[in-house]
Design a protein around this motif. Structure first.
Motif, PDB file in Angstrom:
ATOM      1  N   THR A 352     -33.894  46.160  44.991  1.00  0.00           N
ATOM      2  CA  THR A 352     -34.609  47.232  44.303  1.00  0.00           C
ATOM      3  C   THR A 352     -34.174  47.224  42.835  1.00  0.00           C
ATOM      4  OG1 THR A 352     -32.879  48.847  44.791  1.00  0.00           O
ATOM      5  CG2 THR A 352     -34.651  48.594  46.421  1.00  0.00           C
ATOM      6  N   ALA A 353     -34.783  48.088  42.032  1.00  0.00           N
ATOM      7  CA  ALA A 353     -34.438  48.131  40.606  1.00  0.00           C
ATOM      8  C   ALA A 353     -32.978  48.525  40.407  1.00  0.00           C
ATOM      9  CB  ALA A 353     -35.363  49.101  39.883  1.00  0.00           C
ATOM     10  N   ASP A 354     -32.504  49.512  41.179  1.00  0.00           N
ATOM     11  CA  ASP A 354     -31.109  49.945  41.057  1.00  0.00           C
ATOM     12  C   ASP A 354     -30.153  48.843  41.498  1.00  0.00           C
ATOM     13  OD1 ASP A 354     -31.937  52.376  40.117  1.00  0.00           O
ATOM     14  OD2 ASP A 354     -31.860  53.365  42.086  1.00  0.00           O
ATOM     15  N   GLU A 355     -30.489  48.181  42.593  1.00  0.00           N
ATOM     16  CA  GLU A 355     -29.623  47.106  43.085  1.00  0.00           C
ATOM     17  C   GLU A 355     -29.598  45.937  42.105  1.00  0.00           C
ATOM     18  OE1 GLU A 355     -30.346  47.897  47.873  1.00  0.00           O
ATOM     19  OE2 GLU A 355     -31.506  46.401  46.783  1.00  0.00           O
ATOM     20  N   ARG A 356     -30.721  45.670  41.483  1.00  0.00           N
ATOM     21  CA  ARG A 356     -30.756  44.578  40.504  1.00  0.00           C
ATOM     22  C   ARG A 356     -29.880  44.921  39.293  1.00  0.00           C
ATOM     23  NH1 ARG A 356     -35.731  44.459  40.284  1.00  0.00           N
ATOM     24  NH2 ARG A 356     -36.072  42.931  41.941  1.00  0.00           N
ATOM     25  N   ARG A 357     -29.905  46.184  38.884  1.00  0.00           N
ATOM     26  CA  ARG A 357     -29.073  46.610  37.770  1.00  0.00           C
ATOM     27  C   ARG A 357     -27.586  46.542  38.134  1.00  0.00           C
ATOM     28  NH1 ARG A 357     -31.138  51.070  37.279  1.00  0.00           N
ATOM     29  NH2 ARG A 357     -29.581  52.373  38.334  1.00  0.00           N
ATOM     30  N   GLU A 358     -27.244  46.966  39.350  1.00  0.00           N
ATOM     31  CA  GLU A 358     -25.855  46.889  39.795  1.00  0.00           C
ATOM     32  C   GLU A 358     -25.385  45.441  39.878  1.00  0.00           C
ATOM     33  OE1 GLU A 358     -25.677  48.920  43.486  1.00  0.00           O
ATOM     34  OE2 GLU A 358     -26.018  50.925  42.621  1.00  0.00           O
ATOM     35  N   GLU A 359     -26.258  44.566  40.349  1.00  0.00           N
ATOM     36  CA  GLU A 359     -25.899  43.143  40.441  1.00  0.00           C
ATOM     37  C   GLU A 359     -25.661  42.550  39.061  1.00  0.00           C
ATOM     38  OE1 GLU A 359     -25.246  39.491  42.520  1.00  0.00           O
ATOM     39  OE2 GLU A 359     -25.314  41.595  43.134  1.00  0.00           O
ATOM     40  N   LEU A 360     -26.492  42.935  38.104  1.00  0.00           N
ATOM     41  CA  LEU A 360     -26.322  42.447  36.733  1.00  0.00           C
ATOM     42  C   LEU A 360     -25.010  42.945  36.134  1.00  0.00           C
ATOM     43  CD1 LEU A 360     -27.536  40.910  34.345  1.00  0.00           C
ATOM     44  CD2 LEU A 360     -28.702  43.023  33.676  1.00  0.00           C
ATOM     45  N   GLU A 361     -24.668  44.206  36.404  1.00  0.00           N
ATOM     46  CA  GLU A 361     -23.394  44.750  35.912  1.00  0.00           C
ATOM     47  C   GLU A 361     -22.214  44.026  36.545  1.00  0.00           C
ATOM     48  OE1 GLU A 361     -23.442  48.891  36.709  1.00  0.00           O
ATOM     49  OE2 GLU A 361     -24.951  49.379  35.167  1.00  0.00           O
ATOM     50  N   ARG A 362     -22.336  43.728  37.825  1.00  0.00           N
ATOM     51  CA  ARG A 362     -21.254  43.022  38.522  1.00  0.00           C
ATOM     52  C   ARG A 362     -21.022  41.643  37.913  1.00  0.00           C
ATOM     53  NH1 ARG A 362     -20.627  39.140  42.116  1.00  0.00           N
ATOM     54  NH2 ARG A 362     -22.869  38.792  42.281  1.00  0.00           N
ATOM     55  N   ILE A 363     -22.092  40.890  37.696  1.00  0.00           N
ATOM     56  CA  ILE A 363     -21.974  39.544  37.119  1.00  0.00           C
ATOM     57  C   ILE A 363     -21.413  39.628  35.702  1.00  0.00           C
ATOM     58  CG2 ILE A 363     -23.296  37.520  36.385  1.00  0.00           C
ATOM     59  CD1 ILE A 363     -25.212  38.058  38.676  1.00  0.00           C
ATOM     60  N   THR A 364     -21.857  40.627  34.945  1.00  0.00           N
ATOM     61  CA  THR A 364     -21.367  40.796  33.571  1.00  0.00           C
ATOM     62  C   THR A 364     -19.883  41.125  33.557  1.00  0.00           C
ATOM     63  OG1 THR A 364     -23.567  41.566  32.895  1.00  0.00           O
ATOM     64  CG2 THR A 364     -21.729  42.024  31.416  1.00  0.00           C
ATOM     65  N   ASN A 365     -19.437  41.971  34.489  1.00  0.00           N
ATOM     66  CA  ASN A 365     -18.018  42.324  34.560  1.00  0.00           C
ATOM     67  C   ASN A 365     -17.156  41.103  34.883  1.00  0.00           C
ATOM     68  OD1 ASN A 365     -18.529  45.014  33.993  1.00  0.00           O
ATOM     69  ND2 ASN A 365     -18.731  45.580  36.153  1.00  0.00           N
ATOM     70  N   ILE A 366     -17.647  40.268  35.788  1.00  0.00           N
ATOM     71  CA  ILE A 366     -16.914  39.036  36.121  1.00  0.00           C
ATOM     72  C   ILE A 366     -16.851  38.119  34.908  1.00  0.00           C
ATOM     73  CG2 ILE A 366     -16.978  36.941  37.541  1.00  0.00           C
ATOM     74  CD1 ILE A 366     -18.267  38.595  39.744  1.00  0.00           C
ATOM     75  N   TYR A 367     -17.952  38.051  34.182  1.00  0.00           N
ATOM     76  CA  TYR A 367     -18.035  37.160  33.023  1.00  0.00           C
ATOM     77  C   TYR A 367     -17.117  37.615  31.900  1.00  0.00           C
ATOM     78  CZ  TYR A 367     -20.413  33.920  29.815  1.00  0.00           C
ATOM     79  OH  TYR A 367     -20.707  32.898  28.951  1.00  0.00           O
TER      80      TYR A 367
END
Length: 541
Positions: A352-367
């Protein structure tokens, strides 16, 4: 002095080798990560190791804390720098060895004075100071770090930034970043209806060999998705090949590039150009890659490759054929990365839109996370478990419990509703496969067709077939195999009786696991053999 220069260079080599070995001891994944790819592409025989050593991150008999993917890649690229420095030192040594040695007839007083001066320098501690400087230059955890952050990389590698090597989408070698290639593919096929998942499926079908089969997939030659002489397709193949090569040396930086290239070129000529491609399961169809033609037999093909037309076609489009070969080879070597990428893409499309945003934040935090976490342990796993009584945190922000989400088959967090929808909350055990557990019905059903399950059936003396699908216990499998064998013997004896002229009986077919024999009476009525015998005893036939 020439001898002192040589001694200093040998000392540098020992310092570098010691620094590399310390990193391998601290994190054995640096070693195990490279072994499969080393044997496949370099042709180097690697030391034997077990899956237990890899999964437990063991060296000798000591389990080590597992480190994050970012830290693993950072240290591998650091070791690559060390190896480059080592190569330069060896070249300097070779140059020194090439110089003429001091004359035997040199003045003895001059030689004596040089020895005394060298001894005085060592006596003053100059040599030991130099050695300490070298050790500190290559040591992990230097005394000063950037921005007061504890730094893992050596002082000589402080400018190494792993984020400049990998893109955010690649996640340090976990996935491919194929967005630009997907855009280029859209321009090749001139269709906007092709989704990125369709693109990945097309690549998988034409280039990647099927799991569990020995046959090699040559669809990209026999039935390519586009005319192989199309200019746009040729550019796409070149871009794809270049990306895979770049990606390979980013994820496995310690590979000897010249050795890999030589092996690939040799295999390209011997097994790809000068060897016919057999397809469609027929040995009579021999396909020439360079000319795109089929030949009737081996002798005709051999005469063809020695002709002018073959050499002309090969020289004209050699780069394109080499790019095709490298895509085929590297995609199959990096098959697990491609499947992870495809699975991750499927998951993203279901967000969903919220899950996609959370996934993007997760990848960014790892990066953006530091290479070395402030809470990482430097003890062995056994020491940590003994002191704390719990599993250590490996410094991997993806798996350290910071996300209240279950992990999917690819090891990545996924929404709980999707986790439940795919049945991943249920585990299935197969006793035949040594009590191996499978997460979800999909993986469980799939494993019945895999070579591992079939191999264990053969070890039990059972011939694998679709009849045994769903059978997971050894006792049930052996019992079913005995029933099949006994039914087969009964059918054979019935055939023998029929051949001897027994009237009124004809075997039509066998159905079900019990393999009941169907017979036909004189009027053409079909029934089971048991019903036929009962009616015959009652005199109704």
């Amino acid at each position: 002095m020439l001898l002192e220069d040589r001694r200093s260079l040998h000392e540098d080599l020992e310092v570098i080798e010691k620094a590399i070995s310390e990193r391998f001891i601290r994190n054995p994944s640096l070693y195990y990560h490279n072994l499969p790819i080393l044997s496949q592409l370099s042709g180097v025989d690697v030391l034997r190791y077990t899956d237990q050593h890899v999964s437990n991150n063991m060296i000798y008999r000591v389990r080590k804390v597992k480190r994050s993917r970012k830290q693993l890649m950072s240290q591998e690229h650091e070791i690559k720098q060390f190896l480059r420095y080592r190569t330069n030192i060896i070249k300097k040594l070779e140059d020194l060895n090439a110089r003429p040695s001091p004359s035997v007839e040199m003045d003895i007083d001059e030689f004596k004075n040089s020895i005394i001066s060298t001894g005085d320098k060592n006596k003053d501690g100059a040599s030991s100071t130099s050695l300490r400087d070298k050790l500190s230059k290559y040591a992990m955890f230097p005394s000063t770090g950037k921005k007061n952050q504890k730094q893992l990389l050596a002082q000589i590698s402080e400018d190494l930034d792993i984020n400049k090597i990998f893109t955010r989408e690649e996640q340090y070698g976990e996935y491919f970043d194929l967005n630009s290639l997907y855009s280029e593919w859209i321009n090749v096929i001139k269709s906007s209806d092709c989704t990125i998942l369709d693109f990945l499926t097309t690549i998988e079908n034409i280039f990647i060999n099927k799991i569990g089969t020995d046959s090699v997939n040559y669809l990209y030659l026999i039935k390519p998705p586009m005319d192989r002489k199309n200019a746009r397709y040729v550019r796409f193949i070149g871009s794809f090949s270049k990306y895979l090569e770049t990606y390979l040396y980013k994820v496995y930086p310690m590979l000897d590039k010249s050795l890999v290239e030589n092996n690939l070129n040799e295999e390209f000529l011997n097994d790809y150009i000068n060897k016919p491609i057999k397809h469609d399961g027929s040995s009579t169809k021999l396909f020439c890659v360079a000319c795109g033609k089929n030949f009737a037999n081996q002798s005709v093909f051999v005469n063809h490759i020695e002709g002018k037309n073959h050499n002309k076609n090969l020289n004209k489009r050699r780069d394109f054929y080499l790019h095709e070969f490298k895509i085929k080879k590297l995609l199959n070597v990096l098959k697990s990365v491609f499947h992870n990428t495809k699975n991750f893409t499927e998951r993203q499309l279901a967000f969903t839109a919220d899950e996609r945003r959370e996934e993007l934040e997760r990848i960014t935090n790892i990066y953006n996370a530091p290479v070395y976490g402030s809470d990482e342990e430097e003890k062995d796993v056994s020491d940590i478990e003994e002191n704390k009584g719990k599993e250590p945190s490996g410094g991997n922000s993806m798996l350290d419990g910071s996300f209240d989400m279950p992990l999917g088959p690819d090891g990545m967090p996924m929404p709980f509703w999707l986790y439940k929808l795919q049945g991943l909350d249920v585990q299935y055990t197969c006793e035949i496969c040594s009590n191996q557990q499978y997460q979800g019905r999909r993986a469980y059903e799939k494993h019945f067709r895999e070579p591992t399950h079939e191999y264990h059936l053969k070890c039990l003396g059972i011939t694998p077939s679709s009849v045994f699908k769903g059978i997971t216990t050894i006792k049930e499998a052996q019992s079913l195999w005995k029933k099949i064998n006994s039914s087969t013997k009964a059918i054979r004896s019935t055939f023998d009786q029929s051949d001897n002229g027994t009237p009124g009986k004809k075997i039509i077919s066998t159905t079900g696991i019990k393999m009941d024999v169907e017979v036909e009476d004189d009027d053409g009525n079909v029934m089971t053999e048991q019903v036929y015998n009962d009616l015959k005893k009652q005199g109704l036939l």
